[in-house]
Design a protein around this motif. Structure first.
Motif, mmCIF file in Angstrom:
data_model
loop_
_atom_site.group_PDB
_atom_site.id
_atom_site.type_symbol
_atom_site.label_atom_id
_atom_site.label_comp_id
_atom_site.label_asym_id
_atom_site.label_seq_id
_atom_site.Cartn_x
_atom_site.Cartn_y
_atom_site.Cartn_z
ATOM 1 N N ASN A 540 9.079 -10.749 -4.205
ATOM 2 C CA ASN A 540 8.634 -12.256 -3.432
ATOM 3 C C ASN A 540 7.715 -11.987 -4.508
ATOM 4 O OD1 ASN A 540 9.047 -10.885 -0.057
ATOM 5 N ND2 ASN A 540 9.955 -11.918 -1.119
ATOM 6 N N LEU A 541 7.588 -13.755 -4.811
ATOM 7 C CA LEU A 541 7.050 -14.343 -6.073
ATOM 8 C C LEU A 541 6.072 -15.436 -5.398
ATOM 9 C CD1 LEU A 541 9.251 -14.371 -8.555
ATOM 10 C CD2 LEU A 541 7.556 -12.653 -8.067
ATOM 11 N N PRO A 542 4.595 -15.698 -5.553
ATOM 12 C CA PRO A 542 4.073 -15.074 -6.074
ATOM 13 C C PRO A 542 2.992 -13.420 -4.892
ATOM 14 C CG PRO A 542 2.536 -16.935 -5.485
ATOM 15 C CD PRO A 542 3.759 -17.239 -5.040
ATOM 16 N N ASP A 543 3.736 -13.206 -3.753
ATOM 17 C CA ASP A 543 3.826 -12.123 -3.957
ATOM 18 C C ASP A 543 2.735 -11.646 -3.668
ATOM 19 O OD1 ASP A 543 5.055 -14.114 -2.390
ATOM 20 O OD2 ASP A 543 4.250 -13.505 -0.147
ATOM 21 N N TRP A 544 3.486 -10.594 -4.656
ATOM 22 C CA TRP A 544 3.632 -9.459 -5.258
ATOM 23 C C TRP A 544 2.560 -9.356 -5.866
ATOM 24 C CZ3 TRP A 544 5.835 -7.180 -11.018
ATOM 25 C CH2 TRP A 544 5.827 -8.351 -11.766
ATOM 26 N N GLU A 545 1.581 -10.156 -6.211
ATOM 27 C CA GLU A 545 0.267 -10.030 -7.077
ATOM 28 C C GLU A 545 -0.430 -9.823 -5.909
ATOM 29 O OE1 GLU A 545 -1.385 -13.767 -8.192
ATOM 30 O OE2 GLU A 545 -3.045 -13.296 -8.972
ATOM 31 N N VAL A 546 -0.378 -10.343 -4.625
ATOM 32 C CA VAL A 546 -1.647 -10.517 -3.752
ATOM 33 C C VAL A 546 -1.545 -8.950 -2.888
ATOM 34 C CG1 VAL A 546 -1.987 -11.049 -1.689
ATOM 35 C CG2 VAL A 546 -1.442 -12.927 -3.387
ATOM 36 N N VAL A 547 -0.430 -8.604 -3.100
ATOM 37 C CA VAL A 547 0.332 -7.251 -2.741
ATOM 38 C C VAL A 547 -0.729 -6.043 -4.052
ATOM 39 C CG1 VAL A 547 1.608 -5.094 -2.403
ATOM 40 C CG2 VAL A 547 2.462 -7.298 -1.684
ATOM 41 N N LEU A 548 -0.407 -6.071 -4.588
ATOM 42 C CA LEU A 548 -0.877 -5.263 -6.062
ATOM 43 C C LEU A 548 -2.500 -5.886 -6.011
ATOM 44 C CD1 LEU A 548 1.379 -6.158 -8.813
ATOM 45 C CD2 LEU A 548 1.439 -4.536 -7.831
ATOM 46 N N LEU A 549 -2.974 -6.506 -5.871
ATOM 47 C CA LEU A 549 -4.127 -6.735 -5.802
ATOM 48 C C LEU A 549 -4.837 -5.786 -4.197
ATOM 49 C CD1 LEU A 549 -4.801 -10.760 -6.442
ATOM 50 C CD2 LEU A 549 -5.933 -8.714 -7.861
ATOM 51 N N HIS A 550 -4.050 -6.102 -3.485
ATOM 52 C CA HIS A 550 -4.828 -5.249 -2.457
ATOM 53 C C HIS A 550 -4.667 -3.839 -2.465
ATOM 54 C CE1 HIS A 550 -4.221 -8.933 -0.309
ATOM 55 N NE2 HIS A 550 -4.894 -8.002 0.864
ATOM 56 N N LEU A 551 -4.319 -2.872 -3.153
ATOM 57 C CA LEU A 551 -3.274 -1.253 -3.204
ATOM 58 C C LEU A 551 -4.455 -0.557 -4.290
ATOM 59 C CD1 LEU A 551 0.680 -1.736 -3.903
ATOM 60 C CD2 LEU A 551 -0.667 -1.607 -2.127
ATOM 61 N N TYR A 552 -4.910 0.572 -3.788
ATOM 62 C CA TYR A 552 -5.094 1.428 -4.579
ATOM 63 C C TYR A 552 -5.231 2.691 -4.107
ATOM 64 C CZ TYR A 552 -7.979 1.946 -0.004
ATOM 65 O OH TYR A 552 -7.945 1.980 1.655
ATOM 66 N N LYS A 553 -5.550 3.021 -5.069
ATOM 67 C CA LYS A 553 -5.429 5.531 -4.542
ATOM 68 C C LYS A 553 -6.304 5.790 -4.217
ATOM 69 C CE LYS A 553 -8.127 6.795 -8.983
ATOM 70 N NZ LYS A 553 -7.933 7.689 -9.979
ATOM 71 N N THR A 554 -5.687 6.578 -3.175
ATOM 72 C CA THR A 554 -6.166 7.580 -2.937
ATOM 73 C C THR A 554 -6.400 8.610 -2.837
ATOM 74 O OG1 THR A 554 -4.438 7.979 -1.302
ATOM 75 C CG2 THR A 554 -5.878 6.173 -0.267
ATOM 76 N N SER A 555 -5.950 9.179 -4.112
ATOM 77 C CA SER A 555 -5.978 10.743 -4.123
ATOM 78 C C SER A 555 -5.542 10.965 -5.404
ATOM 79 C CB SER A 555 -4.802 11.495 -3.070
ATOM 80 O OG SER A 555 -3.688 11.237 -3.764
#
Length: 555
Positions: A540-555
Motif C-alpha cells: 500500500n503506497l505510500p502507507d507502508w512508510e507510515v507503518v514503518l514509522l510506527h514500528l519499533y522493536k520490543t526485544s
C-alpha cells in the motif's frame, strides 16, 4: 469557510507520525532505535534494483519510504497527515490550491529540500506524460512557486477530490538530481535520493536492504535501523518464510491461514484483510470481439464470482459486483436498484442468449464461433506465482467452458505482465489497478475508466488498461471532481455505475483486499482493525512508510 477549504495541520499535535495514533508503547517498552525487520511479499520476480518512483512496475520499492508525498491521506479513513507540506489552502472557488512547504527538510545527500523541488516535480511529470501515473495534469493548469515556501496549483475547474491524487500520490523528487537525467521515463534510478525515513543500501536480485536515514526530518524516527525486502517469485516459499518466523510483515495470500500461519504462534501471529479495491478482468477493447458490448455482457454473465471468492481466495476476498463499488467499504455509494435490475450473476443461459443475439453459434467442439467460424477463444495474462489468481482463473475457465467460451491462462513474470498490461499488449488481463485506490469509489473508477488515464496501444497507460473510451463517462467523472456537494456526487456516481452495468468496460471479479499478516513477537506499533492508522499491506503506497514509522522493536 468549510472544513475542506482551509487546513493547517496541528503541527505539534500531529506532526510526528507516532503522535497521530498507533504506536505508543507496548507492554511498557519504550520505543528505541534499532532492529532489523523483514518484509515478506510475493513479488512475482527478482528485484531489478531500479527505484524510479514514476515507473509503476517498481515504484512500490521507493514511493513513501524514500520519496515522500506532500500529504498522507489514509485511504481507509480519509484522515490526512502532513508530510512535505505543513499546510494547504483551497481558494473560495476551489480552483486554486496553495501548499505551504515544510522547512527544515533535507534530501538524503544533505541538500536542502524546498518549494522549488515540488514545482520541478510537477512540471517534470507534465513534460513527460508517462510519469504522470495519476493523470494529475488532466485537471491541473499550472504549478508555480509563490514566495519562498508556497506552491500554487491552479485548475480549470473546482477540483477538491483531486487533492488525494495530487498531495498523496505524487512522489516528490530532488531537482538537483532529476534535472540532470536525460531520460526520466527510462531512468532506472539505482541510487535514489529522497527525503524519506530510509535510504536504499545493498540491492541484489534476491534482496533489498533499506537503512535508517539519520537525518530524517521527523526527529527520532524511524525507530528501525534496517528493513530487508527479499524477493519471492511464488506464494509458497514466501508463505513458508513467514510461517517459519523469518519475516515479521507479510503481504500476500495464504491459504488456510488460521492453520498455516496463526496456529504456528497464536500469541503473536495475526492477520487482517480490509477490502480496498477490485480484482478485475480487464478487456482490451481495441479489437474484436471485445469491442462488442454484447460479448462483454456475456462474459459478465459467465463468471461465478461467489465461487471464485470461495475456491480461489478461500473467501478472504469477497465476490465483486459489476458496479465496481466495494461493499461494505463503500456501501453508501452503491446503487443497489440498478445492480438488482441488471442482475449479473452466473447465468450460462443468459450469456448464451447474448452471444446468439450477436451472431455467434456453437461449433462441433461446443465453443461459440462467429459467422466466419472463428471460435470465441481468449487468452488471459496473470502474474506467475500468484497461486490464488491461478486458482481463481481456473474457476473462470471452467465457468467459461460451461457457457461455450474457451480461455487460456498465461502466467508471466511481474515485469512482463505489467509491461504488457500498461502497453495494452493483452486480450484479457487479470488483476487490479497498479495505482493505489482512494477513500471513495470515485478514485478507483476514475483510474479504471477515464480516457485521460489511457494511452494508445504500445504506450504506457496509467489506468484504463482496456482502452475504453466514453466521453459521457469522462464527463460524469469530471463533474464529480468539480463539485463538493455530496448529493450531487452520489447522483453522478449512480450514473457511472449505470455505465459500468450497461457497457461492461471491465469486469470486477472479487474485491481485492490489503493482504496483511504480522507478528507481535519482537516488534510493536502495527496497524490493527481497532487502530487503522494506515492501509496495512506492505504494498500500500505510500502507507507502508507510515507503518514503518510506527514500528519499533520490543526485544
Amino acid at each position: 469557510m468549510t472544513k475542506h477549504r482551509y487546513l493547517v495541520f496541528g503541527l505539534l499535535a500531529c506532526l510526528i507520525v507516532a503522535a497521530c495514533g498507533g504506536s505508543g508503547s507496548s507492554g511498557g517498552v519504550k520505543p528505541a532505535t534499532g532492529g532489523v525487520l523483514t518484509i515478506d511479499n510475493e513479488s512475482g520476480g527478482l528485484w531489478a534494483c531500479g527505484f524510479n518512483p514514476f515507473n509503476a512496475s517498481v515504484n512500490g520499492l521507493s514511493f513513501g519510504i524514500v520519496y515522500e508525498p506532500l500529504v498522507y491521506d489514509n485511504l481507509l479513513s480519509d484522515k490526512k497527515t502532513p508530510m512535505l507540506a505543513s499546510a494547504y489552502q483551497w481558494s473560495s472557488d476551489s480552483k486554486s490550491l496553495t501548499f505551504t512547504i515544510r522547512s527544515g527538510v533535507q534530501w538524503s545527500d544533505g541538500q536542502p529540500f524546498s518549494a522549488a523541488d515540488v514545482v520541478y516535480t510537477f512540471n517534470l511529470i507534465k513534460q513527460n506524460s508517462a510519469l504522470d501515473l495519476q493523470s494529475v495534469w488532466s485537471v491541473l493548469s499550472s504549478v508555480t512557486q509563490e514566495g519562498s515556501d508556497k506552491v500554487l496549483m491552479t485548475f480549470a475547474q473546482s477540483a477538491v477530490p483531486y487533492l488525494y491524487q495530487i498531495a498523496d500520490q505524487v512522489p516528490i523528487v530532488p531537482q538537483h538530481i532529476w534535472s540532470t537525467i536525460k531520460d526520466p521515463v527510462g531512468e532506472n534510478d539505482p541510487s535514489p535520493i529522497g527525503t524519506g525515513p530510509f535510504t536504499v543500501g545493498q540491492c541484489t536480485p534476491q534482496n533489498i536492504s533499506y537503512s535508517r536515514n539519520p537525518t530524517y526530518w521527523q526527529k527520532g524516527l524511524p525507530y528501525l535501523q534496517t528493513v530487508n525486502y527479499p524477493a519471492f517469485t511464488d506464494n509458497d516459499p514466501a508463505n513458508q518464510f513467514l510461517a517459519a518466523g523469518q519475516a515479521q510483515w507479510g503481504g500476500q495470500f495464504i491459504p488456510n491461514i488460521d492453520t498455516y500461519y496463526v496456529a504456528k504462534d497464536k500469541a503473536h501471529n495475526h492477520y487482517w484483510f480490509p477490502p480496498i479495491d477490485n480484482i478485475d478482468l480487464w478487456l482490451n477493447q481495441t479489437a474484436p470481439p471485445l469491442n462488442n458490448k454484447a460479448v462483454r455482457q456475456a462474459l459478465a454473465f459467465s463468471i461465478d464470482r461467489g465461487s471464485v471468492s470461495q475456491k480461489g481466495e478461500y473467501g478472504y476476498e469477497p465476490a465483486g459486483n459489476q458496479t465496481g463499488v466495494l461493499t461494505p467499504t463503500f456501501t453508501s455509494w452503491l446503487d443497489s436498484g440498478q445492480l438488482s435490475k441488471y442482475s449479473y450473476k452466473f447465468d450460462p443461459t443468459k450469456a448464451a442468449s447474448l452471444l446468439q443475439g450477436a451472431g455467434y453459434a456453437k461449433n462441433s467442439s461446443g465453443i461459440f464461433a462467429d459467422s466466419s467460424g472463428k471460435a470465441l477463444s481468449f487468452t488471459v495474462i496473470s502474474i506467475a506465482g500468484y497461486t490464488d489468481w491461478d486458482a481463481s482463473l481456473e474457476v473462470v475457465k471452467s465457468n467459461f467452458k460451461q457457457v461455450g467460451i474457451d480461455l487460456k491462462v498465461v502466467d508471466q513474470s511481474s515485469n512482463d505482465y505489467f509491461n504488457n498490461l500498461f502497453n495494452g499488449n493483452f486480450q484479457l488481463a487479470y488483476g487490479s489497478l497498479a495505482t493505489p485506490p482512494g477513500p471513495s469509489p470515485y478514485y478507483e473508477l476514475r483510474n479504471t475508466l477515464h480516457s485521460a488515464t489511457t494511452a494508445d496501444i504500445g504506450q504506457t497507460a496509467a489506468g484504463d488498461y482496456g482502452r475504453y473510451k466514453n466521453p459521457a463517462l469522462d464527463s460524469l467523472l469530471d463533474q464529480f471532481g468539480a463539485t463538493t456537494d455530496p448529493a450531487q456526487q452520489h447522483k453522478l456516481m449512480n450514473q457511472v455505475e449505470g455505465i459500468m452495468l450497461e457497457d461492461v468496460p471491465v469486469i470486477p471479479v472479487t474485491e481485492g483486499v490489503a493482504w496483511y499478516e504480522w507478528t507481535t513477537k519482537g516488534f510493536a506499533g502495527w496497524p490493527t482493525p481497532s487502530d487503522q492508522y494506515a492501509a496495512p499491506a506492505p504494498w500500500n503506497l505510500p502507507d507502508w512508510e507510515v507503518v514503518l514509522l510506527h514500528l519499533y522493536k520490543t526485544s
